[in-house]
Design a protein around this motif. Structure first.
Motif, PDB file in Angstrom:
ATOM      1  N   ASP A 164       7.111  18.267   4.308  1.00 16.75           N
ATOM      2  CA  ASP A 164       6.704  17.069   5.312  1.00 16.75           C
ATOM      3  C   ASP A 164       6.133  16.133   4.659  1.00 16.75           C
ATOM      4  O   ASP A 164       4.854  16.654   4.604  1.00 16.75           O
ATOM      5  CB  ASP A 164       6.922  17.349   7.488  1.00 16.75           C
ATOM      6  N   VAL A 165       6.673  14.941   4.422  1.00 16.06           N
ATOM      7  CA  VAL A 165       5.376  13.844   3.747  1.00 16.06           C
ATOM      8  C   VAL A 165       4.985  12.954   4.285  1.00 16.06           C
ATOM      9  O   VAL A 165       5.588  12.160   5.075  1.00 16.06           O
ATOM     10  CB  VAL A 165       5.955  13.250   2.185  1.00 16.06           C
ATOM     11  N   THR A 166       3.932  13.003   4.722  1.00 16.92           N
ATOM     12  CA  THR A 166       3.369  11.663   6.061  1.00 16.92           C
ATOM     13  C   THR A 166       2.312   9.992   4.904  1.00 16.92           C
ATOM     14  O   THR A 166       1.864  11.199   4.163  1.00 16.92           O
ATOM     15  CB  THR A 166       2.535  11.588   7.183  1.00 16.92           C
ATOM     16  N   TYR A 167       2.925   9.288   5.420  1.00 10.86           N
ATOM     17  CA  TYR A 167       1.979   8.076   3.813  1.00 10.86           C
ATOM     18  C   TYR A 167       0.912   6.964   5.340  1.00 10.86           C
ATOM     19  O   TYR A 167       1.292   7.048   6.541  1.00 10.86           O
ATOM     20  CB  TYR A 167       2.919   7.197   3.405  1.00 10.86           C
ATOM     21  N   GLY A 168      -0.049   7.287   4.966  1.00 15.34           N
ATOM     22  CA  GLY A 168      -1.244   6.627   5.604  1.00 15.34           C
ATOM     23  C   GLY A 168      -2.413   6.437   5.069  1.00 15.34           C
ATOM     24  O   GLY A 168      -2.770   7.467   4.254  1.00 15.34           O
TER      25      GLY A 168
ATOM     26  N   VAL B 274       0.831  16.213   2.609  1.00 11.81           N
ATOM     27  CA  VAL B 274       2.718  17.212   2.656  1.00 11.81           C
ATOM     28  C   VAL B 274       2.078  18.491   3.682  1.00 11.81           C
ATOM     29  O   VAL B 274       1.030  19.048   2.598  1.00 11.81           O
ATOM     30  CB  VAL B 274       2.581  17.020   1.192  1.00 11.81           C
ATOM     31  N   ASN B 275       3.395  19.033   4.298  1.00 14.34           N
ATOM     32  CA  ASN B 275       3.407  20.128   5.029  1.00 14.34           C
ATOM     33  C   ASN B 275       4.128  20.713   4.388  1.00 14.34           C
ATOM     34  O   ASN B 275       5.650  19.919   4.530  1.00 14.34           O
ATOM     35  CB  ASN B 275       3.301  20.029   6.126  1.00 14.34           C
ATOM     36  N   VAL B 276       3.794  21.804   3.993  1.00 18.63           N
ATOM     37  CA  VAL B 276       5.102  23.263   3.321  1.00 18.63           C
ATOM     38  C   VAL B 276       5.196  23.754   4.167  1.00 18.63           C
ATOM     39  O   VAL B 276       4.284  24.520   4.418  1.00 18.63           O
ATOM     40  CB  VAL B 276       4.554  23.563   2.343  1.00 18.63           C
TER      41      VAL B 276
ATOM     42  N   THR C 133       0.889  -1.218  -0.277  1.00 20.43           N
ATOM     43  CA  THR C 133      -0.088  -0.571   0.158  1.00 20.43           C
ATOM     44  C   THR C 133       1.039   1.338   0.358  1.00 20.43           C
ATOM     45  O   THR C 133       0.696   2.504  -0.096  1.00 20.43           O
ATOM     46  CB  THR C 133      -0.693   0.050   1.274  1.00 20.43           C
ATOM     47  N   TYR C 134       1.923   1.098   1.008  1.00 25.83           N
ATOM     48  CA  TYR C 134       3.289   2.464   0.449  1.00 25.83           C
ATOM     49  C   TYR C 134       4.119   2.414  -1.234  1.00 25.83           C
ATOM     50  O   TYR C 134       4.978   1.724  -1.699  1.00 25.83           O
ATOM     51  CB  TYR C 134       3.983   2.254   1.222  1.00 25.83           C
ATOM     52  N   ARG C 135       3.836   3.662  -1.102  1.00 26.16           N
ATOM     53  CA  ARG C 135       4.186   4.198  -2.805  1.00 26.16           C
ATOM     54  C   ARG C 135       5.115   5.600  -2.718  1.00 26.16           C
ATOM     55  O   ARG C 135       3.755   6.705  -2.015  1.00 26.16           O
ATOM     56  CB  ARG C 135       3.070   4.370  -4.217  1.00 26.16           C
ATOM     57  N   ARG C 136       6.254   5.825  -2.828  1.00 29.32           N
ATOM     58  CA  ARG C 136       6.917   6.579  -1.947  1.00 29.32           C
ATOM     59  C   ARG C 136       6.448   7.549  -3.438  1.00 29.32           C
ATOM     60  O   ARG C 136       6.749   7.465  -4.273  1.00 29.32           O
ATOM     61  CB  ARG C 136       8.546   6.624  -2.463  1.00 29.32           C
ATOM     62  N   VAL C 137       6.478   9.017  -2.908  1.00 25.16           N
ATOM     63  CA  VAL C 137       6.726   9.805  -3.950  1.00 25.16           C
ATOM     64  C   VAL C 137       7.105  11.590  -3.720  1.00 25.16           C
ATOM     65  O   VAL C 137       7.515  11.729  -3.057  1.00 25.16           O
ATOM     66  CB  VAL C 137       4.724  10.891  -4.273  1.00 25.16           C
ATOM     67  N   ASP C 138       7.354  11.527  -5.280  1.00 20.21           N
ATOM     68  CA  ASP C 138       7.793  13.545  -5.187  1.00 20.21           C
ATOM     69  C   ASP C 138       7.210  14.952  -4.389  1.00 20.21           C
ATOM     70  O   ASP C 138       6.692  14.840  -5.394  1.00 20.21           O
ATOM     71  CB  ASP C 138       8.254  14.285  -6.514  1.00 20.21           C
ATOM     72  N   ALA C 139       6.730  14.982  -3.643  1.00 20.31           N
ATOM     73  CA  ALA C 139       6.647  15.682  -2.987  1.00 20.31           C
ATOM     74  C   ALA C 139       6.121  16.976  -3.504  1.00 20.31           C
ATOM     75  O   ALA C 139       5.403  17.988  -3.644  1.00 20.31           O
ATOM     76  CB  ALA C 139       6.630  15.752  -1.412  1.00 20.31           C
ATOM     77  N   VAL C 140       7.829  17.513  -3.855  1.00 17.11           N
ATOM     78  CA  VAL C 140       7.643  18.798  -4.111  1.00 17.11           C
ATOM     79  C   VAL C 140       7.350  18.686  -5.242  1.00 17.11           C
ATOM     80  O   VAL C 140       6.254  20.059  -5.618  1.00 17.11           O
ATOM     81  CB  VAL C 140       9.540  18.673  -4.531  1.00 17.11           C
ATOM     82  N   ALA C 141       7.114  17.682  -6.628  1.00 13.34           N
ATOM     83  CA  ALA C 141       6.888  18.218  -7.972  1.00 13.34           C
ATOM     84  C   ALA C 141       5.790  17.783  -7.670  1.00 13.34           C
ATOM     85  O   ALA C 141       4.251  18.698  -8.315  1.00 13.34           O
ATOM     86  CB  ALA C 141       7.549  17.017  -8.584  1.00 13.34           C
ATOM     87  N   LEU C 142       5.443  17.103  -6.939  1.00 14.93           N
ATOM     88  CA  LEU C 142       3.800  17.050  -6.530  1.00 14.93           C
ATOM     89  C   LEU C 142       2.698  18.414  -6.121  1.00 14.93           C
ATOM     90  O   LEU C 142       1.337  18.667  -6.743  1.00 14.93           O
ATOM     91  CB  LEU C 142       3.038  15.810  -5.334  1.00 14.93           C
ATOM     92  N   VAL C 143       3.592  19.479  -5.164  1.00 13.23           N
ATOM     93  CA  VAL C 143       3.154  20.177  -4.981  1.00 13.23           C
ATOM     94  C   VAL C 143       2.314  21.616  -5.623  1.00 13.23           C
ATOM     95  O   VAL C 143       1.677  21.965  -6.143  1.00 13.23           O
ATOM     96  CB  VAL C 143       3.124  20.866  -3.449  1.00 13.23           C
TER      97      VAL C 143
END
Length: 217
Positions: free
Chosen positions: A103-107, A119-121, A68-78
């Motif tokens: 800060d990136v949290t998966y859940g 995602v917290n900026v 269920t866990y997939r690491r993402v590029d949070a900066v690109a996502l935002v």
């Protein structure tokens, strides 16, 4: 004499049969006692065997977190998200050292088959939250299902719910010492986040003041 002899023979046969029967009973009792006394045979062996079979049925394998866990590029996502304000995108730059202040949290907070991404900026200097976002996997991509950009703000996962904390500052409060905080808890219902709980805390201002003198008798 023949009659007496026949009767005597009958009594002798009966006595012999009684002896044989008694010996057989004693032998059977001895074997039963020996079977109960040993650890390798006997009725007690069935207990552990039954327990093992129940344990085997109950021990079902738990799903692997990697499923269920997939690491993402949070900066690109935002930066690619049209729902994120232009101000947050413009200020999202690497801090000293080349790391982005995110800060990136998966859940799982939306009940999907793939973990959601929170995602917290933040700001570089004081790590103040300027934007909080939740992304949900849908159709092979991630879509924004929640945003909060009333700084300072910070979102996190709390036992399957989304908890958003907003610091409250009065005039003259330093960044490190807000006057209070508001905490809002959201639950995922019918395809959207619905507020479930709200509480506000005003921090006391007595901390750091003069110590209270110990009363004397």
């Amino acid at each position: 004499m023949r009659g007496l002899t026949g009767a005597g023979s009958s009594r002798a046969r009966l006595s012999l049969q009684a002896v044989i029967t008694a010996a057989a009973v004693i032998t059977a009792l001895g074997l039963f006692a020996a079977g109960c006394a040993t650890g390798g045979t006997g009725a007690r062996d069935e207990g552990p065997a039954h327990t093992d079979s129940v344990t085997g049925l109950a021990a079902s394998p738990a799903p692997s977190p990697s499923d269920t866990y997939r690491r993402v590029d949070a900066v690109a996502l935002v930066k690619d998200d049209p729902k994120v304000s232009a101000t947050v995108k413009r200020d999202l730059k690497p801090c000293s050292g080349g790391h982005y202040p995110v800060d990136v949290t998966y859940g799982n907070v939306t009940g999907g088959s793939v973990d959601d991404v929170v995602v917290n900026v933040l700001t570089c200097g004081d790590a103040v939250g300027v934007g909080a976002y939740v992304y949900r996997a849908h159709g092979g991509r991630y879509e924004n299902v929640f945003k909060a950009e009333e700084s300072p703000v910070y979102a996190e996962i709390d036992r399957g719910d989304l908890m958003v904390t907003k610091q409250v500052y009065e005039k003259g409060d330093p960044v490190s010492n807000p006057s209070g905080e508001t905490v809002i808890t959201y639950g995922w219902t019918a395809g959207r986040f619905v507020q479930e709980d709200f509480h506000h805390t005003d921090y006391g201002n007595a901390v750091g003041g003069d110590a209270t003198p110990v009363p004397t008798e």
